[in-house]
Design a protein around this motif. Structure first.
Motif, PDB file in Angstrom:
ATOM      1  N   ASP A  83      -7.647   5.476  -5.849  1.00 30.24           N
ATOM      2  CA  ASP A  83      -8.277   6.224  -4.222  1.00 30.24           C
ATOM      3  C   ASP A  83      -8.827   7.366  -4.193  1.00 30.24           C
ATOM      4  OD1 ASP A  83     -10.587   5.474  -2.891  1.00 30.24           O
ATOM      5  OD2 ASP A  83     -10.333   4.068  -1.316  1.00 30.24           O
ATOM      6  N   THR A  84      -9.036   8.555  -4.427  1.00 36.95           N
ATOM      7  CA  THR A  84      -8.721   9.574  -3.757  1.00 36.95           C
ATOM      8  C   THR A  84      -9.956  10.375  -3.141  1.00 36.95           C
ATOM      9  OG1 THR A  84      -7.294  10.381  -5.807  1.00 36.95           O
ATOM     10  CG2 THR A  84      -8.605  12.178  -4.481  1.00 36.95           C
ATOM     11  N   ARG A  85     -10.307  10.821  -1.773  1.00 39.09           N
ATOM     12  CA  ARG A  85     -10.601  11.614  -0.846  1.00 39.09           C
ATOM     13  C   ARG A  85     -10.297  12.718  -0.649  1.00 39.09           C
ATOM     14  NH1 ARG A  85     -13.223   7.579   3.379  1.00 39.09           N
ATOM     15  NH2 ARG A  85     -14.026   5.987   2.308  1.00 39.09           N
ATOM     16  N   ILE A 101      -8.563   9.782 -10.285  1.00 44.58           N
ATOM     17  CA  ILE A 101      -9.318   9.546  -9.935  1.00 44.58           C
ATOM     18  C   ILE A 101      -9.904   8.041 -11.064  1.00 44.58           C
ATOM     19  CG2 ILE A 101     -12.505   8.978  -9.874  1.00 44.58           C
ATOM     20  CD1 ILE A 101     -11.707  12.169  -7.682  1.00 44.58           C
ATOM     21  N   TRP A 104      -8.251   9.912   6.409  1.00 47.02           N
ATOM     22  CA  TRP A 104      -9.467   8.981   5.710  1.00 47.02           C
ATOM     23  C   TRP A 104     -11.475   8.877   6.370  1.00 47.02           C
ATOM     24  CZ3 TRP A 104      -8.001   7.494   1.647  1.00 47.02           C
ATOM     25  CH2 TRP A 104      -8.988   7.278   0.279  1.00 47.02           C
ATOM     26  N   GLU A 156       0.705  -1.459   0.494  1.00 49.58           N
ATOM     27  CA  GLU A 156      -0.138   0.375  -0.729  1.00 49.58           C
ATOM     28  C   GLU A 156       0.891   0.990  -0.484  1.00 49.58           C
ATOM     29  OE1 GLU A 156      -3.709   2.025   3.098  1.00 49.58           O
ATOM     30  OE2 GLU A 156      -3.148  -0.356   2.991  1.00 49.58           O
ATOM     31  N   LYS A 170      -2.305  -1.183  -3.861  1.00 47.46           N
ATOM     32  CA  LYS A 170      -3.307  -0.156  -3.365  1.00 47.46           C
ATOM     33  C   LYS A 170      -2.826   1.145  -2.969  1.00 47.46           C
ATOM     34  CE  LYS A 170      -6.963  -0.044   0.520  1.00 47.46           C
ATOM     35  NZ  LYS A 170      -7.532  -0.390   1.758  1.00 47.46           N
ATOM     36  N   ARG A 192      -0.561   1.293  -9.020  1.00 50.58           N
ATOM     37  CA  ARG A 192      -1.746   0.813  -8.970  1.00 50.58           C
ATOM     38  C   ARG A 192      -1.783  -0.619  -9.941  1.00 50.58           C
ATOM     39  NH1 ARG A 192      -5.517   0.446 -11.481  1.00 50.58           N
ATOM     40  NH2 ARG A 192      -7.366   0.317 -11.464  1.00 50.58           N
ATOM     41  N   ARG A 249      -3.822   5.082  -2.021  1.00 49.62           N
ATOM     42  CA  ARG A 249      -4.673   6.277  -1.316  1.00 49.62           C
ATOM     43  C   ARG A 249      -4.234   7.288  -1.273  1.00 49.62           C
ATOM     44  NH1 ARG A 249      -7.147   3.689   3.825  1.00 49.62           N
ATOM     45  NH2 ARG A 249      -5.285   3.572   4.371  1.00 49.62           N
ATOM     46  N   ALA A 286     -15.505  10.700  -0.434  1.00 45.18           N
ATOM     47  CA  ALA A 286     -14.958  10.584  -1.748  1.00 45.18           C
ATOM     48  C   ALA A 286     -15.365  11.669  -3.142  1.00 45.18           C
ATOM     49  CB  ALA A 286     -15.068   9.238  -1.942  1.00 45.18           C
TER      50      ALA A 286
END
Length: 163
Positions: free
Chosen positions: A77-79, A72, A139, A25, A51, A46, A53, A144
């Motif tokens: 995985d973008t927040r 994205i 997180w 990750e 993984k 990726r 983030r 999201a």
């Protein structure tokens, strides 16, 4: 432990090298992310099954130079985190739970080529554990993307500016 300084101190090259070797990750908390070079390295990771983030400051991600939409679209995985009075100003990356990069360095060409920045790289388990806990806390507070992002006709997203 290693410390690198910019401008032109090789921080993005070192990050790319570590990302290419990563397993498991990669977690990124960043005020600004506009480097297509580092974005491509994360997308390649990726694709290899790592993984990935990313948490970005919402207000800064809304700037035209941010490549959040492109990340994205590439399946990263973008927040986003919105801070009422201030910003999420972290700049750290945890790579494979074995290496931590932290400092003033944003993930931008401005930081690599123009700004005076610092990046500390460490494999200190206590520091990695502390920063992992902070990443997980953020997180859980982040959101999201609210709408699907249409495909971009160009690689790299919106631009490559930011500081």
């Amino acid at each position: 432990m290693k410390v690198l300084f910019s401008p032109q101190g090789g921080i993005s090259k070192e990050l790319s090298r570590l990302i290419k070797a990563a397993k498991g990750e990669i977690s990124v908390a960043a005020y600004a992310f506009s480097s297509k070079y580092l974005g491509n390295a994360l997308v390649a990771a990726r694709t290899r099954g790592v993984k990935v983030r990313i948490i970005l400051d919402r207000d800064n991600a809304d700037q035209a130079y941010s490549i959040d939409e492109w990340l994205i679209q590439q399946g990263i995985d973008t927040r986003f985190i919105q801070v009422k009075s201030g910003c999420m100003h972290h700049k750290f990356m945890i790579i494979g739970n074995k290496m931590l990069m932290m400092g003033s360095y944003n993930f931008t060409n401005e930081s690599e080529f123009r700004n005076y920045e610092a990046a500390l790289f460490t494999n200190s388990k206590p520091l990695i554990k502390t920063f992992t806990a902070e990443f997980e806390r953020l997180w859980s507070l982040s959101s999201a993307p609210s709408l699907p992002v249409p495909p971009s006709p160009t690689i790299g997203g919106k631009g490559d500016y930011g500081g």
